[in-house]
Scaffold this motif. Structure first.
Motif, PDB file in Angstrom:
ATOM      1  N   SER A   1     -99.400   3.024 -55.864  1.00  0.00           N
ATOM      2  CA  SER A   1     -99.305   3.070 -54.407  1.00  0.00           C
ATOM      3  C   SER A   1     -99.253   4.523 -53.982  1.00  0.00           C
ATOM      4  O   SER A   1     -98.694   5.371 -54.691  1.00  0.00           O
ATOM      5  N   VAL A   2     -99.814   4.814 -52.823  1.00  0.00           N
ATOM      6  CA  VAL A   2     -99.799   6.161 -52.251  1.00  0.00           C
ATOM      7  C   VAL A   2     -99.035   6.100 -50.939  1.00  0.00           C
ATOM      8  O   VAL A   2     -99.366   5.308 -50.051  1.00  0.00           O
ATOM      9  N   VAL A   3     -97.987   6.924 -50.817  1.00  0.00           N
ATOM     10  CA  VAL A   3     -97.122   6.871 -49.635  1.00  0.00           C
ATOM     11  C   VAL A   3     -97.026   8.246 -48.982  1.00  0.00           C
ATOM     12  O   VAL A   3     -97.182   9.278 -49.630  1.00  0.00           O
ATOM     13  N   SER A   4     -96.768   8.228 -47.685  1.00  0.00           N
ATOM     14  CA  SER A   4     -96.587   9.476 -46.941  1.00  0.00           C
ATOM     15  C   SER A   4     -95.174  10.012 -47.069  1.00  0.00           C
ATOM     16  O   SER A   4     -94.954  11.226 -47.031  1.00  0.00           O
ATOM     17  N   ASN A   5     -94.203   9.114 -47.204  1.00  0.00           N
ATOM     18  CA  ASN A   5     -92.792   9.520 -47.257  1.00  0.00           C
ATOM     19  C   ASN A   5     -92.184   8.990 -48.557  1.00  0.00           C
ATOM     20  O   ASN A   5     -91.853   7.812 -48.663  1.00  0.00           O
TER      21      ASN A   5
ATOM     22  N   ALA B   1     -89.282   9.681 -49.967  1.00  0.00           N
ATOM     23  CA  ALA B   1     -87.854   9.330 -49.875  1.00  0.00           C
ATOM     24  C   ALA B   1     -87.683   7.902 -49.357  1.00  0.00           C
ATOM     25  O   ALA B   1     -86.865   7.140 -49.884  1.00  0.00           O
ATOM     26  N   GLN B   2     -88.447   7.521 -48.339  1.00  0.00           N
ATOM     27  CA  GLN B   2     -88.364   6.160 -47.820  1.00  0.00           C
ATOM     28  C   GLN B   2     -88.828   5.146 -48.857  1.00  0.00           C
ATOM     29  O   GLN B   2     -88.242   4.062 -48.999  1.00  0.00           O
ATOM     30  N   ALA B   3     -89.891   5.487 -49.569  1.00  0.00           N
ATOM     31  CA  ALA B   3     -90.405   4.577 -50.602  1.00  0.00           C
ATOM     32  C   ALA B   3     -89.385   4.393 -51.718  1.00  0.00           C
ATOM     33  O   ALA B   3     -89.230   3.289 -52.270  1.00  0.00           O
ATOM     34  N   MET B   4     -88.667   5.453 -52.061  1.00  0.00           N
ATOM     35  CA  MET B   4     -87.637   5.352 -53.086  1.00  0.00           C
ATOM     36  C   MET B   4     -86.509   4.436 -52.633  1.00  0.00           C
ATOM     37  O   MET B   4     -85.947   3.673 -53.430  1.00  0.00           O
TER      38      MET B   4
ATOM     39  N   LEU C   1     -96.983  -0.927 -51.265  1.00  0.00           N
ATOM     40  CA  LEU C   1     -95.754  -0.598 -51.980  1.00  0.00           C
ATOM     41  C   LEU C   1     -94.958  -1.852 -52.334  1.00  0.00           C
ATOM     42  O   LEU C   1     -94.399  -1.952 -53.431  1.00  0.00           O
ATOM     43  N   SER C   2     -94.903  -2.814 -51.422  1.00  0.00           N
ATOM     44  CA  SER C   2     -94.138  -4.036 -51.690  1.00  0.00           C
ATOM     45  C   SER C   2     -94.675  -4.775 -52.908  1.00  0.00           C
ATOM     46  O   SER C   2     -93.909  -5.348 -53.692  1.00  0.00           O
ATOM     47  N   ASN C   3     -95.981  -4.744 -53.095  1.00  0.00           N
ATOM     48  CA  ASN C   3     -96.572  -5.378 -54.274  1.00  0.00           C
ATOM     49  C   ASN C   3     -96.253  -4.602 -55.545  1.00  0.00           C
ATOM     50  O   ASN C   3     -96.039  -5.184 -56.608  1.00  0.00           O
ATOM     51  N   LEU C   4     -96.229  -3.279 -55.434  1.00  0.00           N
ATOM     52  CA  LEU C   4     -95.954  -2.441 -56.600  1.00  0.00           C
ATOM     53  C   LEU C   4     -94.556  -2.685 -57.139  1.00  0.00           C
ATOM     54  O   LEU C   4     -94.325  -2.628 -58.352  1.00  0.00           O
ATOM     55  N   LEU C   5     -93.612  -2.972 -56.248  1.00  0.00           N
ATOM     56  CA  LEU C   5     -92.207  -3.079 -56.628  1.00  0.00           C
ATOM     57  C   LEU C   5     -91.795  -4.478 -57.051  1.00  0.00           C
ATOM     58  O   LEU C   5     -90.684  -4.667 -57.549  1.00  0.00           O
ATOM     59  N   GLN C   6     -92.655  -5.447 -56.871  1.00  0.00           N
ATOM     60  CA  GLN C   6     -92.304  -6.817 -57.210  1.00  0.00           C
ATOM     61  C   GLN C   6     -92.289  -7.026 -58.716  1.00  0.00           C
ATOM     62  O   GLN C   6     -93.100  -6.459 -59.448  1.00  0.00           O
ATOM     63  N   ARG C   7     -91.392  -7.881 -59.163  1.00  0.00           N
ATOM     64  CA  ARG C   7     -91.335  -8.253 -60.565  1.00  0.00           C
ATOM     65  C   ARG C   7     -92.492  -9.186 -60.885  1.00  0.00           C
ATOM     66  O   ARG C   7     -92.935  -9.969 -60.048  1.00  0.00           O
ATOM     67  N   ARG C   8     -92.972  -9.141 -62.105  1.00  0.00           N
ATOM     68  CA  ARG C   8     -94.030 -10.037 -62.531  1.00  0.00           C
ATOM     69  C   ARG C   8     -93.481 -11.441 -62.731  1.00  0.00           C
ATOM     70  O   ARG C   8     -92.335 -11.624 -63.134  1.00  0.00           O
TER      71      ARG C   8
END
Length: 249
Positions: free
Chosen positions: A155-159, A161-164, A84-91
């Motif tokens: 990314s695939v997450v279990s939670n 709300a936390q990922a948001m 998830l941290s990689n998905l959210l990073q700016r290019r």
């Protein structure tokens, strides 16, 4: 291992992950241009290409150039999710605002595949998916995406709300979609990063997901049809979010 039948999906896999493509079979006697390109790129990448049984009279001609056809297939390892941290990073070097998608338990692989295709078309930065009660990135998703599943990270997450909340920490605003929202998506500011949150085909976004959004918006109809399926609604929302600002915005 996935058996892909859409030549555009196979071609994207060859270009993005050539080592993941194990073998290709082309059964059409006179393959279309895209299948011919698949064979050419595969040979350059060292992927074995075999000729299958020729189809009956007229069948190959009828199916040439279409997506998810019987003109050939490929055995391909499925694409892998990223952290998830990689998905959210700016290019690197990118200063423009970006758009992400969050899929809240979308279960139809046809819809998920269409959303990956839309994400590739609109240059979406990434897709956040829930682990439970959601379609996985399977052969149908990859074929329907027409290559989108190869170009758009996920990314695939279990939670969810936390990922948001993690997305908010990365300066990404959460834009929930609901037909009951008072605000129209046409009123949403485009001067920030957005994660467009899309809900389940039947129930929409869940209560906790909805409560964690920064903004809730609707897509008001202009005609007599009052609703759209999730992929079609996403297309309309992405077109609005990525379009030129309206006068006065």
């Amino acid at each position: 291992m996935l058996e892909l039948r859409n030549p555009h999906s196979i071609l994207a896999a060859l270009k993005q992950r050539p080592s993941a493509v194990r073998s290709i079979r082309i059964s059409a006697q006179h393959p279309s241009d895209v299948w011919a390109e698949v064979a050419e790129v595969a040979k350059r990448c060292g992927v074995p290409v075999s000729a299958g049984r020729t189809e009956g009279p007229g069948v190959g001609r009828q199916r040439r150039g279409t997506e998810r056809t019987g003109a050939g297939s490929a055995n391909v390892e499925p694409p892998s999710p990223i952290p998830l941290s990689n998905l959210l990073q700016r290019r690197n070097g990118e200063h423009s605002h970006g758009i992400w998608l969050a899929l809240d338990q979308i279960q139809d692989p046809q819809n998920v595949g269409a959303l990956f295709r839309l994400a590739g078309f609109f240059n979406v930065r990434g897709i956040l998916m829930t682990r439970d009660r959601s379609a996985s990135v399977n052969a149908t998703v990859c074929d329907v995406s027409a290559g989108g599943a190869e170009y758009v990270p996920f990314s695939v997450v279990s939670n969810l709300a936390q990922a948001m909340k993690k997305a908010q920490e990365h300066d990404i605003w959460l834009l929930g979609t609901s037909e009951h929202a008072a605000s129209s998506i046409r009123q949403v500011s485009r001067d920030r990063n957005w994660m467009l949150v899309l809900g389940n085909e039947g129930d929409g976004i869940r209560r906790l997901t909805r409560e964690n959004c920064d903004v809730l918006c609707s897509l008001p109809p202009s005609g007599p049809i009052g609703s759209l399926n999730v992929a079609t609604a996403a297309a309309a929302c992405l077109a609005i979010l990525t379009g030129d600002p309206a006068p006065g915005d």
